[in-house]
Design a protein around this motif. Structure first.
Motif, PDB file in Angstrom:
ATOM      1  N   TYR A 160      -4.483  -7.131   6.122  1.00 10.00           N
ATOM      2  CA  TYR A 160      -3.248  -6.434   5.765  1.00 10.00           C
ATOM      3  C   TYR A 160      -3.500  -4.941   5.611  1.00 10.00           C
ATOM      4  O   TYR A 160      -2.753  -4.112   6.147  1.00 10.00           O
ATOM      5  CB  TYR A 160      -2.662  -7.000   4.470  1.00 10.00           C
ATOM      6  N   VAL A 161      -4.564  -4.580   4.911  1.00  9.34           N
ATOM      7  CA  VAL A 161      -4.866  -3.165   4.681  1.00  9.34           C
ATOM      8  C   VAL A 161      -5.221  -2.478   5.994  1.00  9.34           C
ATOM      9  O   VAL A 161      -4.750  -1.380   6.297  1.00  9.34           O
ATOM     10  CB  VAL A 161      -6.008  -3.005   3.660  1.00  9.34           C
ATOM     11  N   ALA A 162      -6.079  -3.136   6.792  1.00 10.67           N
ATOM     12  CA  ALA A 162      -6.460  -2.559   8.078  1.00 10.67           C
ATOM     13  C   ALA A 162      -5.241  -2.393   8.977  1.00 10.67           C
ATOM     14  O   ALA A 162      -5.093  -1.375   9.669  1.00 10.67           O
ATOM     15  CB  ALA A 162      -7.505  -3.442   8.748  1.00 10.67           C
ATOM     16  N   CYS A 215       0.828  -1.206   0.000  1.00 13.33           N
ATOM     17  CA  CYS A 215       0.000   0.000   0.000  1.00 13.33           C
ATOM     18  C   CYS A 215       0.861   1.254   0.000  1.00 13.33           C
ATOM     19  O   CYS A 215       1.888   1.313   0.681  1.00 13.33           O
ATOM     20  CB  CYS A 215      -0.903   0.025   1.230  1.00 13.33           C
ATOM     21  N   PHE A 216       0.439   2.231  -0.759  1.00 11.89           N
ATOM     22  CA  PHE A 216       1.004   3.572  -0.686  1.00 11.89           C
ATOM     23  C   PHE A 216       0.211   4.328   0.380  1.00 11.89           C
ATOM     24  O   PHE A 216      -1.016   4.232   0.410  1.00 11.89           O
ATOM     25  CB  PHE A 216       0.885   4.267  -2.040  1.00 11.89           C
ATOM     26  N   PRO A 217       0.860   5.078   1.262  1.00 11.16           N
ATOM     27  CA  PRO A 217       0.110   5.679   2.387  1.00 11.16           C
ATOM     28  C   PRO A 217      -0.975   6.661   1.989  1.00 11.16           C
ATOM     29  O   PRO A 217      -2.005   6.747   2.655  1.00 11.16           O
ATOM     30  CB  PRO A 217       1.220   6.387   3.188  1.00 11.16           C
ATOM     31  N   GLY A 218      -0.764   7.426   0.923  1.00  9.06           N
ATOM     32  CA  GLY A 218      -1.716   8.462   0.555  1.00  9.06           C
ATOM     33  C   GLY A 218      -2.713   8.000  -0.486  1.00  9.06           C
ATOM     34  O   GLY A 218      -2.747   6.835  -0.895  1.00  9.06           O
ATOM     35  N   GLY A 263       2.333   1.274  -6.374  1.00  9.28           N
ATOM     36  CA  GLY A 263       1.751   0.747  -5.146  1.00  9.28           C
ATOM     37  C   GLY A 263       0.244   0.761  -5.224  1.00  9.28           C
ATOM     38  O   GLY A 263      -0.352   1.283  -6.163  1.00  9.28           O
ATOM     39  N   ALA A 264      -0.369   0.176  -4.209  1.00  3.71           N
ATOM     40  CA  ALA A 264      -1.826   0.108  -4.145  1.00  3.71           C
ATOM     41  C   ALA A 264      -2.371   1.184  -3.219  1.00  3.71           C
ATOM     42  O   ALA A 264      -1.689   1.631  -2.304  1.00  3.71           O
ATOM     43  CB  ALA A 264      -2.262  -1.264  -3.657  1.00  3.71           C
ATOM     44  N   CYS A 265      -3.612   1.585  -3.468  1.00  6.24           N
ATOM     45  CA  CYS A 265      -4.282   2.547  -2.596  1.00  6.24           C
ATOM     46  C   CYS A 265      -4.946   1.785  -1.447  1.00  6.24           C
ATOM     47  O   CYS A 265      -5.727   0.863  -1.696  1.00  6.24           O
ATOM     48  CB  CYS A 265      -5.333   3.335  -3.373  1.00  6.24           C
ATOM     49  N   PRO A 266      -4.647   2.133  -0.200  1.00  6.91           N
ATOM     50  CA  PRO A 266      -5.267   1.402   0.924  1.00  6.91           C
ATOM     51  C   PRO A 266      -6.781   1.529   0.954  1.00  6.91           C
ATOM     52  O   PRO A 266      -7.468   0.605   1.392  1.00  6.91           O
ATOM     53  CB  PRO A 266      -4.622   2.049   2.157  1.00  6.91           C
TER      54      PRO A 266
END
Length: 299
Positions: free
Chosen positions: A79-81, A37-40, A51-54
């Motif tokens: 994982y995302v949470a 995930c990318f943070p933003g 990267g992926a969007c959370p």
């Protein structure tokens, strides 16, 4: 400090969209980094995204919850949470002020010489409505005959997806233009309206819509990185509110320094003439964190 923040925003925007071979290779990067995930707020479907969007990952996990449960599996998007929890616990909405590419774009748009508008304070709560409705409720409840939902925020609202993915993909692949129907027209209208609003109201999307900022904002009071307000040093000049991109006002007791609206840009700290705002990093100490704010609010 402000120059450092600008450079940080630029570097993260470039790092999150570093796949510059997309005009000559596959339309989307599918390497190992895409699993992280990318943070933003940075669209997974952007041709340059690595990267992926959370936010998208969270919606997809909830949209597939019913079928996975029927298959005897429990996949809640742990994982995302967990990623959101770790990032939020470390810095709260620090991501919004220093990392998010779409936040950087909004600040740039606001510099355009057009009339400026303020923001009605109750609209601050709208991101939580978008979070509950478009990110949680609709993916869980609005499902097809197989039980699958959809990432409705990405599908119906997210302007970053239209700007970073929709428009570039249509420009690179003419065959896609024939199948771009009313949904794309709707998303394009949302994008245009929001970008126009952002030229008049600073960070309008962050302050009234963004569910990712709403999630990070929930961690502001308990994150390791926090602001601390010292009312005994404050001279009530109002400089902190003047420079704040989200309209936070704690010198007069209206907001606490760690309100969910604060994006940790640190403009208030850099501007305060008496150092009434300081930066702390460490475990929350409840007595020191809350007592000064309550005392000042009473004053």
């Amino acid at each position: 400090m402000e120059r450092l923040r600008r450079w940080c925003q630029v570097l993260f925007a470039l790092a999150g969209n570093a796949y510059w071979l997309f005009p000559w290779r596959a339309p989307l990067y599918q390497g190992p980094l895409k699993k992280a995930c990318f943070p933003g707020l940075n669209c997974y479907s952007c041709p340059a995204a690595v990267g992926a969007c959370p936010l998208g990952g969270l919606q997809n996990a909830l949209a597939a919850l019913r079928p996975t449960l029927r298959a005897g599996q429990l996949q809640l998007g742990g994982y995302v949470a967990g990623f959101l929890g770790v990032v939020g616990s470390l810095g709260g909405r620090f991501v919004c002020g220093w990392i998010c590419p779409f936040g950087f774009l909004q600040e740039g748009l606001y510099r355009l010489p057009v009339p400026k508008l303020g923001l009605w304070r109750p609209l601050r709560w709208m991101p939580y409505g978008f979070l509950l409705v478009f990110v949680v409720a609709l993916p869980l409840l609005a499902v097809d005959r197989l039980g699958y939902g959809a990432p409705y925020f990405c599908k119906l609202v997210c302007p970053a997806g239209t700007l970073e993915a929709g428009l570039p993909l249509l420009a690179l692949h003419p065959e896609l233009r024939a199948v771009a129907g009313w949904l794309f027209v709707h998303k394009l209208a949302v994008l245009v309206a929001l970008l126009a609003w952002c030229t008049m109201t600073l960070r309008a999307f962050c302050r009234t819509i963004c569910p990712l900022g709403a999630i990070y904002g929930l961690f502001n009071r308990v994150s390791f990185l926090r602001l601390r307000f010292h009312p005994d040093r404050c001279v009530a000049c109002g400089a902190c509110r003047t420079v704040c991109p989200t309209g936070v006002s704690f010198f007069d007791g209206v907001d606490g320094p760690n309100t969910p609206a604060c994006i940790r840009c640190l403009r208030c700290q850099a501007t305060c003439p008496t150092r009434a705002v300081t930066l702390e990093f460490g475990p929350v100490r409840a007595a020191e964190e809350t007592a000064p704010e309550k005392d000042h609010a009473k004053a």
